[in-house]
Design a protein around this motif. Structure first.
Motif, PDB file in Angstrom:
ATOM      1  N   PHE A 205     -11.925 -39.175  42.673  1.00  0.00           N
ATOM      2  CA  PHE A 205     -13.012 -38.481  41.998  1.00  0.00           C
ATOM      3  C   PHE A 205     -12.732 -38.399  40.501  1.00  0.00           C
ATOM      4  O   PHE A 205     -11.599 -38.202  40.076  1.00  0.00           O
ATOM      5  CB  PHE A 205     -13.158 -37.052  42.551  1.00  0.00           C
ATOM      6  N   ARG A 206     -13.806 -38.543  39.716  1.00  0.00           N
ATOM      7  CA  ARG A 206     -13.717 -38.319  38.267  1.00  0.00           C
ATOM      8  C   ARG A 206     -14.321 -36.939  38.010  1.00  0.00           C
ATOM      9  O   ARG A 206     -15.448 -36.661  38.403  1.00  0.00           O
ATOM     10  CB  ARG A 206     -14.485 -39.370  37.474  1.00  0.00           C
ATOM     11  N   LEU A 207     -13.522 -36.069  37.389  1.00  0.00           N
ATOM     12  CA  LEU A 207     -13.998 -34.748  36.994  1.00  0.00           C
ATOM     13  C   LEU A 207     -14.293 -34.803  35.505  1.00  0.00           C
ATOM     14  O   LEU A 207     -13.417 -35.103  34.698  1.00  0.00           O
ATOM     15  CB  LEU A 207     -12.944 -33.680  37.282  1.00  0.00           C
ATOM     16  N   ILE A 208     -15.546 -34.530  35.120  1.00  0.00           N
ATOM     17  CA  ILE A 208     -15.969 -34.608  33.729  1.00  0.00           C
ATOM     18  C   ILE A 208     -16.254 -33.191  33.251  1.00  0.00           C
ATOM     19  O   ILE A 208     -17.088 -32.487  33.836  1.00  0.00           O
ATOM     20  CB  ILE A 208     -17.228 -35.487  33.584  1.00  0.00           C
ATOM     21  N   LEU A 209     -15.551 -32.774  32.198  1.00  0.00           N
ATOM     22  CA  LEU A 209     -15.735 -31.422  31.660  1.00  0.00           C
ATOM     23  C   LEU A 209     -17.159 -31.220  31.177  1.00  0.00           C
ATOM     24  O   LEU A 209     -17.728 -32.082  30.501  1.00  0.00           O
ATOM     25  CB  LEU A 209     -14.778 -31.188  30.497  1.00  0.00           C
ATOM     26  N   LYS A 210     -17.754 -30.086  31.507  1.00  0.00           N
ATOM     27  CA  LYS A 210     -19.103 -29.764  31.054  1.00  0.00           C
ATOM     28  C   LYS A 210     -19.100 -29.279  29.609  1.00  0.00           C
ATOM     29  O   LYS A 210     -20.053 -29.475  28.890  1.00  0.00           O
ATOM     30  CB  LYS A 210     -19.727 -28.706  31.959  1.00  0.00           C
TER      31      LYS A 210
ATOM     32  N   GLY B 206      -8.600 -35.450  26.555  1.00  0.00           N
ATOM     33  CA  GLY B 206      -9.870 -36.051  26.912  1.00  0.00           C
ATOM     34  C   GLY B 206     -10.800 -35.095  27.610  1.00  0.00           C
ATOM     35  O   GLY B 206     -10.535 -33.910  27.729  1.00  0.00           O
ATOM     36  N   LYS B 207     -11.946 -35.622  28.067  1.00  0.00           N
ATOM     37  CA  LYS B 207     -12.964 -34.815  28.728  1.00  0.00           C
ATOM     38  C   LYS B 207     -13.085 -35.118  30.207  1.00  0.00           C
ATOM     39  O   LYS B 207     -13.858 -34.491  30.902  1.00  0.00           O
ATOM     40  CB  LYS B 207     -14.326 -35.056  28.069  1.00  0.00           C
TER      41      LYS B 207
ATOM     42  N   PHE C  92     -16.807 -28.551  35.819  1.00  0.00           N
ATOM     43  CA  PHE C  92     -16.764 -30.013  35.855  1.00  0.00           C
ATOM     44  C   PHE C  92     -17.987 -30.571  36.565  1.00  0.00           C
ATOM     45  O   PHE C  92     -18.520 -29.959  37.481  1.00  0.00           O
ATOM     46  CB  PHE C  92     -15.529 -30.499  36.635  1.00  0.00           C
ATOM     47  N   ASP C  93     -18.407 -31.748  36.158  1.00  0.00           N
ATOM     48  CA  ASP C  93     -19.305 -32.573  36.967  1.00  0.00           C
ATOM     49  C   ASP C  93     -18.400 -33.506  37.760  1.00  0.00           C
ATOM     50  O   ASP C  93     -17.391 -33.991  37.236  1.00  0.00           O
ATOM     51  CB  ASP C  93     -20.247 -33.394  36.080  1.00  0.00           C
ATOM     52  N   VAL C  94     -18.762 -33.768  39.010  1.00  0.00           N
ATOM     53  CA  VAL C  94     -17.909 -34.567  39.883  1.00  0.00           C
ATOM     54  C   VAL C  94     -18.597 -35.893  40.180  1.00  0.00           C
ATOM     55  O   VAL C  94     -19.767 -35.928  40.546  1.00  0.00           O
ATOM     56  CB  VAL C  94     -17.620 -33.817  41.202  1.00  0.00           C
ATOM     57  N   GLU C  95     -17.860 -36.983  40.036  1.00  0.00           N
ATOM     58  CA  GLU C  95     -18.366 -38.324  40.344  1.00  0.00           C
ATOM     59  C   GLU C  95     -17.375 -38.988  41.290  1.00  0.00           C
ATOM     60  O   GLU C  95     -16.189 -39.078  40.983  1.00  0.00           O
ATOM     61  CB  GLU C  95     -18.477 -39.129  39.045  1.00  0.00           C
ATOM     62  N   GLN C  96     -17.853 -39.434  42.456  1.00  0.00           N
ATOM     63  CA  GLN C  96     -16.956 -40.135  43.371  1.00  0.00           C
ATOM     64  C   GLN C  96     -16.845 -41.594  42.948  1.00  0.00           C
ATOM     65  O   GLN C  96     -17.847 -42.254  42.686  1.00  0.00           O
ATOM     66  CB  GLN C  96     -17.430 -40.047  44.815  1.00  0.00           C
TER      67      GLN C  96
END
Length: 170
Positions: A72-77, A46-47, A62-66
């Motif tokens: 935290f959700r780390l989303i691959l750029k 996944g991403k 990564f973009d970080v979303e709390q």
């Protein structure tokens, strides 16, 4: 050094207890950085990835979303089909803590005790008599009122009253 930060979290009145009472009712706090704890690695497709913390992850990728639960959700750029994730290995953590503990009787003699810890904690309610309090720390505007209360109480007659302002300048 951290007085202002502590007053934000714990309030502006502090009690300083007799050290012998602290040693019999409290235990020193040991700090462990999460990246030192034993981890297990696994692959996850996944991403994005949900983690408890990301101190040891390069966040440039990564973009970080709390999340509402504090994780935290780390989303691959970029594009990636397989992520390598680690989590604290709860099956081996007990051995890790045992390796970092020293059992002591809090001896006053040098070399017989793990005695120089900065933070001590007590689980549950701490019931105490006023004669176990060595000092009270209050804001300057409460000093006179606190001293009057202490002198009117049989339990707190010998307690020193200090101010945060005095400690900040010491």
């Amino acid at each position: 050094m951290d007085l202002d930060l502590h007053t934000q979290y714990y309030g502006e009145v502090a009690l300083g207890f007799n050290c012998s009472r602290i040693h019999t009712a409290f235990t020193p706090v040991l700090y462990f950085p999460s990246h030192h704890l034993p981890r297990k690695w696994h692959n996850t497709p996944g991403k994005d990835l949900i983690v408890d913390d990301f101190d040891d992850i390069d966040t440039h990728e990564f973009d970080v979303e709390q999340l509402p639960d504090g994780r935290f959700r780390l989303i691959l750029k970029g594009h990636q089909f397989l992520l390598f994730a680690s989590e604290i290995d709860s099956n081996s953590i007990d051995r890790y803590f045992v390796d970092h503990l020293k059992i002591t009787n809090f001896s006053p003699r040098i070399g017989e005790s793990f005695y120089q810890e900065r933070e001590w904690r007590h689980t549950g309610d701490f019931v105490f008599d006023g004669n176990l309090v060595e000092a009270v720390i209050v804001p300057r505007h409460l000093k006179t009122r606190t001293q009057e209360f202490m002198s009117s109480s049989n339990d707190f007659v010998q307690v020193s009253v200090l101010t945060w302002e005095f400690l900040r300048q010491a």
